[in-house]
Design a protein around this motif. Sequence first.
Motif, PDB file in Angstrom:
ATOM      1  N   SER A  54       0.834  -1.200   0.000  1.00  0.00           N
ATOM      2  CA  SER A  54       0.000   0.000   0.000  1.00  0.00           C
ATOM      3  C   SER A  54       0.869   1.251   0.000  1.00  0.00           C
ATOM      4  CB  SER A  54      -0.915   0.023   1.233  1.00  0.00           C
ATOM      5  OG  SER A  54      -1.630   1.241   1.320  1.00  0.00           O
ATOM      6  N   SER A  55       0.396   2.258  -0.660  1.00  0.00           N
ATOM      7  CA  SER A  55       1.121   3.530  -0.696  1.00  0.00           C
ATOM      8  C   SER A  55       0.508   4.557   0.240  1.00  0.00           C
ATOM      9  CB  SER A  55       1.121   4.082  -2.123  1.00  0.00           C
ATOM     10  OG  SER A  55      -0.218   4.297  -2.570  1.00  0.00           O
ATOM     11  N   THR A  56      -0.490   4.153   1.026  1.00  0.00           N
ATOM     12  CA  THR A  56      -1.209   5.085   1.890  1.00  0.00           C
ATOM     13  C   THR A  56      -0.976   4.751   3.352  1.00  0.00           C
ATOM     14  OG1 THR A  56      -2.932   5.304   0.215  1.00  0.00           O
ATOM     15  CG2 THR A  56      -3.454   6.105   2.420  1.00  0.00           C
TER      16      THR A  56
ATOM     17  N   ARG B 124       0.081   9.757   1.059  1.00  0.00           N
ATOM     18  CA  ARG B 124       0.224   8.836  -0.065  1.00  0.00           C
ATOM     19  C   ARG B 124       1.537   9.076  -0.779  1.00  0.00           C
ATOM     20  NH1 ARG B 124      -2.510   8.512  -4.302  1.00  0.00           N
ATOM     21  NH2 ARG B 124      -2.588   6.234  -4.382  1.00  0.00           N
TER      22      ARG B 124
ATOM     23  N   PRO C 268       2.529   6.966  -3.951  1.00  0.00           N
ATOM     24  CA  PRO C 268       2.312   5.806  -4.827  1.00  0.00           C
ATOM     25  C   PRO C 268       3.472   5.459  -5.741  1.00  0.00           C
ATOM     26  CG  PRO C 268       1.078   7.700  -5.621  1.00  0.00           C
ATOM     27  CD  PRO C 268       1.636   8.085  -4.281  1.00  0.00           C
TER      28      PRO C 268
ATOM     29  N   ASP D 156       6.853   5.692  -4.658  1.00  0.00           N
ATOM     30  CA  ASP D 156       8.039   5.653  -3.806  1.00  0.00           C
ATOM     31  C   ASP D 156       8.090   4.334  -3.038  1.00  0.00           C
ATOM     32  OD1 ASP D 156       9.148   8.681  -3.685  1.00  0.00           O
ATOM     33  OD2 ASP D 156       6.959   8.689  -3.772  1.00  0.00           O
ATOM     34  N   ILE D 157       9.308   3.841  -2.813  1.00  0.00           N
ATOM     35  CA  ILE D 157       9.517   2.649  -2.001  1.00  0.00           C
ATOM     36  C   ILE D 157      10.752   2.880  -1.139  1.00  0.00           C
ATOM     37  CG2 ILE D 157      10.868   1.488  -3.806  1.00  0.00           C
ATOM     38  CD1 ILE D 157       8.507  -0.262  -1.327  1.00  0.00           C
TER      39      ILE D 157
ATOM     40  N   GLU E 224       6.939  -0.314   2.127  1.00  0.00           N
ATOM     41  CA  GLU E 224       6.211   0.870   1.681  1.00  0.00           C
ATOM     42  C   GLU E 224       6.592   2.091   2.520  1.00  0.00           C
ATOM     43  OE1 GLU E 224       2.527  -1.026   2.298  1.00  0.00           O
ATOM     44  OE2 GLU E 224       2.207  -0.196   4.298  1.00  0.00           O
TER      45      GLU E 224
ATOM     46  N   TYR F 229       0.390  -0.548  -7.190  1.00  0.00           N
ATOM     47  CA  TYR F 229       1.596  -0.192  -6.436  1.00  0.00           C
ATOM     48  C   TYR F 229       2.499  -1.413  -6.268  1.00  0.00           C
ATOM     49  CZ  TYR F 229       4.602   1.358  -2.620  1.00  0.00           C
ATOM     50  OH  TYR F 229       5.699   1.666  -1.842  1.00  0.00           O
TER      51      TYR F 229
END
Length: 468
Positions: A239-241, A247, A249, A251-252, A332, A363
Amino acid sequence: MAILRCVLLVCLAFNPHIFAQSLTPLALCALTDIWPQGPGSALEPQLPDAELTQILAQIDPERIKATITKLVSFGTRHTLSNQTDPTRGIGAARDWLASELRGYAAQSHGRMTVSVPSYVQPPASRIPSDTVISNVVATLRGSAEPDRAYVISGHYDSRVSDSLNFVDDAPGANDDASGVAVTLELARVFAGHSPKATIIFAAVAGEEQGLYGSNFLATSLKKAGVDVQGMLNNDIVGSSTGDDGARAPFDIRMFAQGIPTTETAAQIATRVSIGGENDSPTRQLGRFVTEVAQNPSTNMSVHIVYRPDRYLRGGDHTSFLQQGFPAVRFTEPNENFAHQHQDIRVVDGVQFGDLIDFVDFEYVTRVARVNGAALWSLAQAPGTPKGVLIDTTGLTNNSTIKWTADAGADGGYEIVWRATEEAFWSHVIPVGQVDRATVQLSKDNVHFGVRAVGRNGFRSPATFPFPG
């Protein structure tokens, strides 16, 4: 007026203590008049070639969604849950994972094999009674250097609030069906290709109880003498949230350890004395991943975090670090702790539990492409240089670096360097198929590394030289 110049001179040099045969080329790079600006040229990122671009395009969000959905359907995958029920528990998940991987292997023309290595864990922390720990492993054998290997993993066990509760539903959609889905999808796509080095795709058990499965895998590889030159752990990449609504979306995070766990006190003292705390093999792996995995094919930014893991947390890469293998962890950027290690419930209108509703499959797909770009680039490049030393026998403003030549480096070698305050390599100096080079740049002022180049254009991670 200062004239900026970079001239590569190839000379003949003879040193019977270094060279076993006869005359060996000695690369001598002239310094520009202002040392921070160079010798060499600005380092450019390695971009995907045609085959890697095709590989990344094949990674399918629908396949990733199907994998996570299937893993959640087993109700719980707690390490202590049922191992013989065909539809519920960790045993059902284990058998399904093995079946899926065997299906991929059938399309590999014999390059990929699948195994389910297991052992009995006696009572220990979070393991109240004898428990079978089973990993599911697919090995894609390298075509040129099968003894050099890279590992990617996610853990397929799950849990709720009580780490010993193996009865209630523990969907584990994000933690860590997402990481397992990344591993499986790359195994499916890579099965149709032939990397030069071996790639090991692993779904490990026992992570939530104490990294038991990954420890079993890492120690087994160490005992077998496998040259694991990099391990990528994907844990909570769904999840990116975050829990605050933030958020990211595209980026890691990638966690990378500094001083290696396995170094002796003397080695650590030497590393600290030369300012090499930020140049461990794991940090070099992290720099490499950042270089090769940020491009239009992944559409992601990789943020390297200079610590082994988050505060109060750990993961399966730790088992590999303890065996002396370079290993990083992907997670994440904005976690939602209501969706990790929680009983499924609603409190004051807030939904708790690691449910599939909160997974962003697009994602996860982009994260899989980051891993795919890194894995393929590692496996297609020559191995990371070994025996890299910097000459400290005398005071000089030049820097002489030597290394053990490898036949796999059929495109030669490059010296990379950066200012000591910089995070990433900034300059590169091609030196050819030699095993030493002298650069007119003081080792007191910069950090050096050596990387190997393949004739196919792929470059290895760099190795930081120790005094010798």
